[in-house]
Scaffold this motif. Structure first.
Motif, mmCIF file in Angstrom:
data_model
loop_
_atom_site.group_PDB
_atom_site.id
_atom_site.type_symbol
_atom_site.label_atom_id
_atom_site.label_comp_id
_atom_site.label_asym_id
_atom_site.label_seq_id
_atom_site.Cartn_x
_atom_site.Cartn_y
_atom_site.Cartn_z
ATOM 1 N N VAL A 149 0.871 -1.167 0.000
ATOM 2 C CA VAL A 149 0.000 0.000 0.000
ATOM 3 C C VAL A 149 0.916 1.227 0.000
ATOM 4 N N ASP A 150 0.333 2.407 0.025
ATOM 5 C CA ASP A 150 1.087 3.662 0.019
ATOM 6 C C ASP A 150 1.749 3.836 1.388
ATOM 7 N N THR A 151 3.045 3.513 1.453
ATOM 8 C CA THR A 151 3.755 3.542 2.726
ATOM 9 C C THR A 151 5.257 3.686 2.499
ATOM 10 N N GLY A 152 6.012 3.866 3.558
ATOM 11 C CA GLY A 152 7.454 4.053 3.463
ATOM 12 C C GLY A 152 8.189 2.952 2.721
ATOM 13 N N PRO A 153 7.917 1.664 3.023
ATOM 14 C CA PRO A 153 8.610 0.607 2.281
ATOM 15 C C PRO A 153 8.368 0.649 0.772
ATOM 16 N N MET A 154 7.235 1.222 0.337
ATOM 17 C CA MET A 154 6.999 1.407 -1.102
ATOM 18 C C MET A 154 8.077 2.320 -1.677
ATOM 19 N N HIS A 155 8.401 3.380 -0.953
ATOM 20 C CA HIS A 155 9.419 4.320 -1.420
ATOM 21 C C HIS A 155 10.810 3.693 -1.361
ATOM 22 N N ILE A 156 11.045 2.838 -0.371
ATOM 23 C CA ILE A 156 12.325 2.130 -0.291
ATOM 24 C C ILE A 156 12.484 1.242 -1.519
ATOM 25 N N ALA A 157 11.443 0.460 -1.836
ATOM 26 C CA ALA A 157 11.494 -0.430 -3.003
ATOM 27 C C ALA A 157 11.743 0.363 -4.280
ATOM 28 N N SER A 158 11.051 1.454 -4.404
ATOM 29 C CA SER A 158 11.205 2.299 -5.582
ATOM 30 C C SER A 158 12.625 2.855 -5.674
ATOM 31 N N ALA A 159 13.158 3.321 -4.550
ATOM 32 C CA ALA A 159 14.508 3.878 -4.533
ATOM 33 C C ALA A 159 15.557 2.817 -4.866
#
Length: 182
Positions: A149-159
């Motif tokens: 879902v829209d959360t911090g680990p999403m941004h980690i994965a993307s980065a």
């Protein structure tokens, strides 16, 4: 310059960046402006990636899926039965599929669901509430896919340039969605 709740009154440096720009781009522009004000140059081409020991939960060599069903806002959550349906459908399509469920452990319902599911399903491992942030980053880095879902680990994965499927509800994926090629 456009921050909320009157906070710009207390800033000595104001950067005018539109809120219509993706949040990652907005923060990069802000960081670049602050560093420039200090006479430094911003370089955003690398992310530290520590290799951490992970003996307790060995990761498989073949690609695996990380599921992140938790977010700070309850309106961002997806029903747990839907996550379970995805896992069950995946098992029907491919034997030996592996899922690792990541969450902070603060949400008791998610913790209980993940632990119960990992006891019932051989290919599911609950890491809910068991990892430090660097270990979360390490697990995500090793994943073949992150479903979140829209959360911090999403941004980690993307980065980390890990293929990511992000489920959005009340927030705008154009402004806060995954930022990357996958």
């Amino acid at each position: 310059a456009r921050a909320r709740e009157g906070s710009p009154l207390f800033y000595s440096l104001k950067v005018d960046v539109s809120f219509e720009v993706h949040a990652v781009r907005r923060y990069l522009l802000l960081t670049e402006a602050v560093l420039k004000d200090f006479g430094a140059k911003a370089e955003f081409n690398s992310i530290p990636q520590a290799e951490l020991p992970f003996e307790e939960y060995p990761l498989p060599e073949e690609p695996f899926v990380v599921i992140v069903p938790e977010a700070r806002w309850s309106t961002k959550l997806w029903p747990l039965s839907f996550w379970e349906k995805i896992i069950q459908e995946s098992f029907l399509r491919k034997k030996g599929f592996k899922f690792f469920i990541l969450a902070s452990g603060k949400n008791r319902e998610i913790r209980s669901w993940a632990e119960g599911l990992s006891r019932r399903e051989e290919g599911v491992v609950s890491l809910v509430g068991r990892l430090s942030l660097p270990q979360v980053v390490w697990v995500i880095k090793k994943a073949g896919l992150v479903l979140t879902v829209d959360t911090g680990p999403m941004h980690i994965a993307s980065a980390l340039d890990v293929p990511t499927v992000a489920l959005f509800g009340p927030t705008s994926p154009e402004r806060t969605g995954p930022w990357g090629r996958h």
